[in-house]
Write a protein that holds these residues in place. Sequence first.
Motif, short mmCIF file in Angstrom:
data_model
loop_
_atom_site.label_atom_id
_atom_site.label_comp_id
_atom_site.label_asym_id
_atom_site.label_seq_id
_atom_site.Cartn_x
_atom_site.Cartn_y
_atom_site.Cartn_z
N PRO A 1 0.81 -1.23 0.00
CA PRO A 1 0.00 0.00 0.00
C PRO A 1 0.84 1.28 0.00
CG PRO A 1 -0.84 -1.55 1.63
CD PRO A 1 0.48 -2.11 1.14
N GLY A 2 2.10 1.23 0.41
CA GLY A 2 2.93 2.43 0.45
C GLY A 2 3.63 2.72 -0.87
N PHE A 3 3.46 1.84 -1.85
CA PHE A 3 4.24 1.94 -3.09
C PHE A 3 3.91 3.19 -3.91
CE2 PHE A 3 4.94 1.10 -7.61
CZ PHE A 3 6.25 0.68 -7.62
N ALA A 4 2.61 3.37 -4.19
CA ALA A 4 2.22 4.43 -5.12
C ALA A 4 2.65 5.81 -4.62
CB ALA A 4 0.71 4.39 -5.38
N SER A 5 2.57 6.02 -3.29
CA SER A 5 2.94 7.33 -2.74
C SER A 5 4.46 7.46 -2.58
CB SER A 5 2.23 7.56 -1.41
OG SER A 5 2.51 6.49 -0.52
N GLY A 6 5.15 6.33 -2.47
CA GLY A 6 6.58 6.40 -2.18
C GLY A 6 7.50 6.25 -3.38
N VAL A 7 6.99 5.72 -4.47
CA VAL A 7 7.86 5.43 -5.61
C VAL A 7 8.31 6.72 -6.29
CG1 VAL A 7 6.00 5.14 -7.32
CG2 VAL A 7 8.16 3.88 -7.60
N ALA A 8 9.58 6.74 -6.72
CA ALA A 8 10.13 7.92 -7.38
C ALA A 8 10.60 7.53 -8.78
CB ALA A 8 11.28 8.48 -6.57
N PRO A 9 10.65 8.51 -9.69
CA PRO A 9 11.09 8.19 -11.06
C PRO A 9 12.46 7.51 -11.06
CG PRO A 9 10.19 10.41 -10.97
CD PRO A 9 10.26 9.92 -9.55
N GLY A 10 12.55 6.43 -11.83
CA GLY A 10 13.81 5.70 -11.92
C GLY A 10 13.90 4.53 -10.98
N ASP A 11 13.00 4.44 -10.01
CA ASP A 11 13.05 3.32 -9.06
C ASP A 11 12.90 1.99 -9.79
OD1 ASP A 11 13.40 5.05 -7.01
OD2 ASP A 11 11.51 4.63 -5.97
N VAL A 12 13.37 0.94 -9.11
CA VAL A 12 13.42 -0.37 -9.74
C VAL A 12 12.61 -1.37 -8.91
CG1 VAL A 12 14.97 -2.26 -10.39
CG2 VAL A 12 15.68 0.12 -10.73
N VAL A 13 11.73 -2.09 -9.58
CA VAL A 13 10.98 -3.16 -8.91
C VAL A 13 11.80 -4.45 -9.05
CG1 VAL A 13 8.94 -4.64 -9.07
CG2 VAL A 13 8.69 -2.15 -9.14
N VAL A 14 12.09 -5.07 -7.90
CA VAL A 14 12.85 -6.32 -7.88
C VAL A 14 11.92 -7.39 -7.30
CG1 VAL A 14 14.90 -7.50 -7.04
CG2 VAL A 14 14.99 -5.05 -7.57
N ALA A 15 11.50 -8.31 -8.15
CA ALA A 15 10.47 -9.27 -7.76
C ALA A 15 10.99 -10.69 -7.85
CB ALA A 15 9.23 -9.09 -8.63
N GLY A 16 10.23 -11.61 -7.27
CA GLY A 16 10.57 -13.03 -7.31
C GLY A 16 10.13 -13.68 -8.62
N ALA A 17 10.22 -15.00 -8.63
CA ALA A 17 9.93 -15.77 -9.85
C ALA A 17 8.48 -15.59 -10.31
CB ALA A 17 10.21 -17.24 -9.59
N ASN A 18 8.27 -15.79 -11.61
CA ASN A 18 6.93 -15.77 -12.21
C ASN A 18 6.27 -14.41 -12.05
OD1 ASN A 18 4.85 -17.06 -13.64
ND2 ASN A 18 3.81 -17.73 -11.77
#
Lengths: 168, 424
Positions: free
Chosen positions: A43-60
């Motif tokens: 829930p904190g993502f949309a308000s906290g994300v800044a241009p250039g940030d990188v999403v690092v996720a698990g498999a699939n």
Amino acid sequence: MQTEGRAWRFADNLDTDGIIPARYLNTSDPQELAAHCMEDADPGFASGVAPGDVVVAGANCGCGSSREHAPIALKAAGVGAVIAPTFARIFFRNAFNIGLPILECPEAVAGIEAGDRVRVDFDRGTIQNLTTGREYAARPIPPFMRKIIECGGLINYVRERLEGGSIT
Amino acid sequence: MPMTVTEKILARHAGKEEVRPGELVNVVCDVVLGNDITAPLAIAEFERTGAGRVFDKSRVLLVPDHFVPNKDIKSAEQAKILRDFARRQELTYRWDVGTMGVEHCLLPEQGLVGPGDLVIGADSHTCTYGGLGAFATGVGSTDLAAAMALGETWLKVPESVKFIYHGAIGPWTGGKDLILHTIGVIGVDGALYQAMEFTGEAVCGLSVEGRLTMANMAVEAGAKNGIVAPDETTRRWVEGRHQRPVAFLASDPDAVYARVYEFDVSGLEPQVAFPHLPSNVRPVSRALDVRIDQAVIGSCTNGRIEDLRLAARVLAGRKVHPDVRLIVIPGTPAVYRQALDEGLTAVFLDAGAAVSTPTCGPCLGGYMGILAKGERSVATTNRNFVGRMGHPESEVYLANPAVAAASAVCGRLADPREVVKDAD
């Protein structure tokens, strides 16, 4: 082409309902979608994300619904790249088609924590964790995908073909 | 070179004698598909191509089914984009409220997809048509836009994985239980990028409806497509229904598979997928202590007449538990009509269920049955991700229509054999 920003970590099987819940699919406006990006996953993502940030996720990563709204929401939220060991195939296609860079790199995913500073160089195919000083080599983008990217995305590729271009 | 059924369909549509896994092919599409969520984006991209007209107005199928009848002003605006485009392009098939059904129930029923076809659709459950022996796979809106313009798309030939089901499954079980069991074993990325080919005695014994249910959930294992080679059962289904020539293709005996799974499903009992992944599967007998607030019977997975018959067999002469809301959603107007004619609708109404017009509705948390915080629903749908049917702290349990009906009666997850004593 590069991106640099903070890493946001997500677990295996990050699904497209998690990236953009269907209750917001009554619009295709990128900014509206970005405002609800990851709402159920973080829930904190949309308000906290800044241009250039990188999403690092698990498999699939990106499994589930074919909604192109998911990569659109991420891109409009300012995400510069998504890194995962593997992607679900429809999300993979969609991300390329709309111009959201995604990279397969299990080693980088294992070596990046939430909040780490990350730089991605798409030309060299490298991922640097500036916080730890480690560098990782991503799986290179296959040639056929590069052709679509060279055209500036799938729609431009189609335009070129319809105008009698030489792409086959 | 020996080929699998998936490879044969791809080769035919690529104009090649043979194709191999990993090969990139440009293929012609028999039909391309979109819905009221994915088509508006695709239409905007299509306009950017400068194509002007779609490649073939009888092969571009746009079905407004997700938030239709429109649930709010925004969804009405989205659906209107689809409607206006369909009218402007003079598409041969135009469906709307009253004629529209859940797309993956509607297209097979109307004979618009069939054996040997190559179908892409901007909906992940496009893979459903593999149940008829088609190669069908989900794509995004931009891929749909390109295919609407060219009638072609590019695909990577997937490796095939063979699933052989030996034995006869138990009472109150069907395609839903076979596919849930399979996903429970291989996981939600167990067939990533691959073709799932379903064979064996238990699959051959399934109706086309049951096979469509199996292929429908191939994407829940990450697969590109799921497929059952067409046989006599398929032939009986498509005769007098399918509108284009069909191709009954089968895998060569010495075709190459990335993996082969063999399951003994003798006496398999109904399966339930617990939150929050379709792979979190256990047999119903180990799932009986979960109280539920809602039961949903419908969707592209289980919204066909056979599914409603199964639910009605459990509900006949019984009442829905006072703490449960049972929502039955026939997949198409024809299914709705048949349910009326066969007396199934009366059974549902007598039991205290609501019977809805066809829509995807609650399956994706759209409307017509959204869950509050902490609520649980058993559903015959295909996904139980966090927040899929409503509040992020609600829960969805995936099961077949008989389990959903029995659970609606008991107020908790239930085995149909608990409710109907003289089964089998």
